[in-house]
Design a protein around this motif. Structure first.
Motif, PDB file in Angstrom:
ATOM      1  N   TYR A   1      62.817  16.079  83.576  1.00  0.00           N
ATOM      2  CA  TYR A   1      61.242  16.399  82.109  1.00  0.00           C
ATOM      3  C   TYR A   1      61.793  18.057  82.568  1.00  0.00           C
ATOM      4  O   TYR A   1      61.532  18.888  80.948  1.00  0.00           O
ATOM      5  CB  TYR A   1      59.707  16.268  82.383  1.00  0.00           C
TER       6      TYR A   1
ATOM      7  N   SER B   1      53.629  17.331  78.800  1.00  0.00           N
ATOM      8  CA  SER B   1      53.605  17.368  80.211  1.00  0.00           C
ATOM      9  C   SER B   1      52.229  18.038  80.937  1.00  0.00           C
ATOM     10  O   SER B   1      51.856  17.597  82.453  1.00  0.00           O
ATOM     11  CB  SER B   1      54.323  18.291  80.424  1.00  0.00           C
TER      12      SER B   1
ATOM     13  N   MET C   1      55.514  17.432  87.384  1.00  0.00           N
ATOM     14  CA  MET C   1      56.664  17.214  85.785  1.00  0.00           C
ATOM     15  C   MET C   1      58.246  16.511  87.563  1.00  0.00           C
ATOM     16  O   MET C   1      58.045  17.144  88.068  1.00  0.00           O
ATOM     17  CB  MET C   1      56.833  18.898  85.383  1.00  0.00           C
TER      18      MET C   1
END
Length: 173
Positions: free
Chosen positions: A28, A139, A24
């Motif tokens: 994010y 994700s 990630m």
């Protein structure tokens, strides 16, 4: 060294390990955390509002929503729970979870009160908490491929389809 210092060192996540594991980006990760905090606030307010009734299922859903808010605050923003000794340890454990595990946990937590009592309060109160789980689930899917590699794969599939088509036409003739 005191037990509180040992707990803080054990709870401090290794930033290099967590960013390498889940893939990630920093923005994010912050988006997911902010969504978790906002989802916790919406669950807390809606849960409190849901408890102001005489229907036992609404009260149970409201209590569960407030429990969801507590868990979201504990996992995503342990600084909001400074009065709890084990908040940093729980947050460190939650940071070690894979994104798909967090997604399943948050979505399951948010879906349960809606199944208990299907009202607008439970729907809207749990929507952002559920969206946090969806963000973590997205994700877990990983990064999107670039256009060049996608075009290459598409071209190879097209060639294979043409070869199969010409092979089946030759077999029929």
């Amino acid at each position: 060294m005191s037990s509180q210092d040992e707990q803080f060192q054990a709870a401090a996540p290794d930033p290099a390990a967590s960013s390498a594991d889940d893939g990630m980006t920093w923005w994010y990760r912050w988006l997911c955390r902010i969504a978790g905090v906002i989802g916790g606030m919406s669950c807390a307010f809606a849960g409190l509002w849901n408890c102001v009734t005489i229907n036992p299922l609404n009260i149970a859903a409201g209590v569960w929503m407030m429990l969801n808010a507590f868990v979201l605050f504990l996992c995503e923003a342990p600084f909001c729970c400074q009065f709890i000794e084990f908040a940093n340890a729980v947050s460190a454990r939650a940071d070690k979870l894979r994104p798909w595990q967090k997604a399943a946990f948050y979505c399951g937590m948010a879906a349960f009160p809606v199944m208990l009592s299907l009202t607008l309060t439970t729907l809207f109160g749990n929507a952002i908490a559920f969206a946090t789980g969806v963000l973590y689930g997205l994700s877990a899917l990983g990064k999107k491929g670039d256009a060049i590699s996608y075009a290459r794969i598409h071209q190879q599939q097209k060639q294979m389809d043409e070869e199969k088509l010409t092979g089946s036409l030759e077999g029929q003739a």
